[in-house]
Design an enzyme around this catalytic site. Sequence first.
Site, mmCIF file in Angstrom:
data_model
loop_
_atom_site.group_PDB
_atom_site.id
_atom_site.type_symbol
_atom_site.label_atom_id
_atom_site.label_comp_id
_atom_site.label_asym_id
_atom_site.label_seq_id
_atom_site.Cartn_x
_atom_site.Cartn_y
_atom_site.Cartn_z
ATOM 1 N N SER A 132 0.846 -1.188 0.000
ATOM 2 C CA SER A 132 0.000 0.000 0.000
ATOM 3 C C SER A 132 0.879 1.235 0.000
ATOM 4 O O SER A 132 2.036 1.186 0.427
ATOM 5 C CB SER A 132 -0.893 0.022 1.244
ATOM 6 O OG SER A 132 -0.157 0.439 2.392
ATOM 7 N N ASP A 133 0.359 2.345 -0.478
ATOM 8 C CA ASP A 133 1.035 3.612 -0.234
ATOM 9 C C ASP A 133 0.802 3.969 1.235
ATOM 10 O O ASP A 133 0.048 3.303 1.951
ATOM 11 C CB ASP A 133 0.509 4.698 -1.183
ATOM 12 C CG ASP A 133 1.568 5.767 -1.466
ATOM 13 O OD1 ASP A 133 2.441 5.982 -0.602
ATOM 14 O OD2 ASP A 133 1.517 6.386 -2.538
ATOM 15 N N TRP A 134 1.442 5.038 1.686
ATOM 16 C CA TRP A 134 1.456 5.405 3.095
ATOM 17 C C TRP A 134 0.027 5.500 3.655
ATOM 18 O O TRP A 134 -0.770 6.334 3.215
ATOM 19 C CB TRP A 134 2.189 6.731 3.270
ATOM 20 C CG TRP A 134 2.343 7.192 4.687
ATOM 21 C CD1 TRP A 134 1.370 7.682 5.506
ATOM 22 C CD2 TRP A 134 3.557 7.216 5.453
ATOM 23 N NE1 TRP A 134 1.877 8.015 6.729
ATOM 24 C CE2 TRP A 134 3.228 7.746 6.731
ATOM 25 C CE3 TRP A 134 4.872 6.861 5.192
ATOM 26 C CZ2 TRP A 134 4.180 7.917 7.735
ATOM 27 C CZ3 TRP A 134 5.823 7.041 6.195
ATOM 28 C CH2 TRP A 134 5.477 7.560 7.449
#
Length: 721
Positions: free
Chosen positions: A266-268
């Site tokens: 996932s992104d942040w």
Amino acid sequence: MTEHLYNKYVQHMTLEEKIAQLLQLAAPFYDEPGDDSEITGPMEELGIDSNTKRAAGSVLGIAGAEKMMAVQKEHLAGNRLGIPLLFMADIVHGFKTIFPIPLAIGCSWDLKLAEQSAEIAAREAAVSGLHVTFAPMVDLVRDARWGRVMESTGEDTYLNAEFGKAFVQGFQGDNLKDDKSRVAACVKHFAAYGLAEGGRDYNTVDLSERQLREYYLPAYKAAIDAGAEMVMTSFNIVNGIPATANQRLMRGLLRDEWGFDGVVISDWAAIKEVIAHGAAEDDKEAAFKAIHSGVDIDMMTTSYVNHLPELVAEGLVDEAMIDEAVLRILKLKEKLGLFENPMRGADPELEQQIVFCQEHRQVSQRLAEKSSVLLKNENVLPLQADQRVALIGPFADSGDILGWWSWTGSKETAVKLGESMQKVSGDPGNVVIAKGCGIDTLSESDLAEALDAASAAEVIVLALGEASDMSGEGGSRSDIRLPEAQLELVREMKKLGKPLAVVLFNGRPLDLHGIFDVADAVLEAWFPGSEGGAALADILYGKVNPSGRLSMSFPYSVGQIPVYYNAYSTGRPKPEEETDNRYISQYIDIPNEPLLPFGFGLSYTTFAYADFSLSSDTMTATRPLEAKVTVTNTGSQAGTETVQLYIRDMSGETVRPVKELKDFRQVQLSPGESREVVFHIEESQLCYHHSDLSYTSDPGRFTVYVGASSRDTQSAMFRLV
């Protein structure tokens, strides 16, 4: 490999240990060594305990061989099964040696040099203890308001795909286990992040599946086919579902259709953001949707850690699904050789020798030279060494030329434009430097100093632009002109009636009104990296002939955006000749066309195109065509021309763009030298996604364009039979 890893590790792990492997923590969690008996700081804020930290699978944002080795050593001492950490970071356009921003690299049209820049970035990152870079970003970009256009290579699907492949090859090489000077590449952001509505970061994306497949997916696919080990999810929705919780996108397309078996991250905090999107009621539902979508690593939330055990106990998540994710992560660690050598690549002594070494800096300078684009020149450039030059502006003596995503670089060691121009001129007294104004401030004293410097000069060079934090992630702007303070400085300098050149430092195409119409010369430098000042000085003084070509159009006005060369004609296209007809697709106050088109760029020499021909006026699937054109350097200097080939399908089952880049060649020519450039056109280059999503070509008429940009071309026609 997978069975071995399962037998040795996974079958001996508790469910909690498996889920912890799916957790990625940021550097602050590892700032203080020790047994973590007192839970404070980031651990307390995120709500994790020391046991979870000891079992975590990866960390982001730690750089430096000694720091990495200390963290890895402590981690292994506390990890029950001795599973090493993966160290990841955003090494986007350089580690300590910063290269031009990716949008600038796209303007080089030099795939080999782009690959070399990634190889050097990997070498410096790996010796400093990193294993994975969150790059390349291959998002297609058509909206200059979006700050992250600086991280893409531009508006063209084909060119982005070619650069994506080059970056992956540069980062990873051929064998990650044997070559410890490389790092794994994580292609991002999957998918269509660059289409954020209004150019506003993290915003909604809405497009048809045909458009997604035709324009936005090919660059991701090219990077994955080149061997990218990881994929990062995008923040946006795709078909109404957040990418991070999009089972059809992540499992159906990425894994099942494309066969990707690497790690998806996932992104942040993107798993938790599924709640804000309105696609999950709470953390538990977000975790349920993300794991079912095939997201292996949860970056910086506790959605998985807190809720997957409960979901497994309730029978809502099969533990085998978690095993699959763990195995993919362990498989990447195996590919990197971390089980045999957990300190892989990290070497404090070698780090001191090769990070930011002269060899690497020379490549950065060469790429900055090739990435700069001469946008206008009315006999002002190149400067002469004995000319008295006033260099004025906020970037005349600034080290803020690295751009966003240069967190390990140093503005203090960046080569500044002013000192470089003084050096190249041969007499420092020939180049007088004045600030003139700030990025967005203009004081009477600064203006007075600038006027004084300019009064004795023969030529005025203005170094203008955006501060680095005016683009990049979270750097969306609705007004993409230069700040008013800088435009006022331009107006004041123009009043002096002297030759006026502008050098632009920026992370996006700008609305150049007040610059392009006033200056006699404009050089687009972008954020050119560590050696930017040296590269630009050599260009300004003619030691280097500029050869960059735009990989993203410059709008005439922000009101045109999105504006891009490969648009559709519409049913009422605006004709080339003037017309009084109101009822056509046009603006009544500005042109339809951008100020500067994709592929555009000037040189200190000139090139002529002649004898353009096709080998036949018909082609078949088994009988390709050749397109030939003779290019001649008609000027007085050696130079590099980027010869571009475009094709238009004149009648498709779905409408087709007015032009599409299909190939290009770079040729270096001495004054008076001619060279025949040959392109091979195959039936596969004529394929596109039809309304039923099939990918085929149609018999019929095609136009081939060859020229120096998407606007300046010659054409010929053929028929596919």
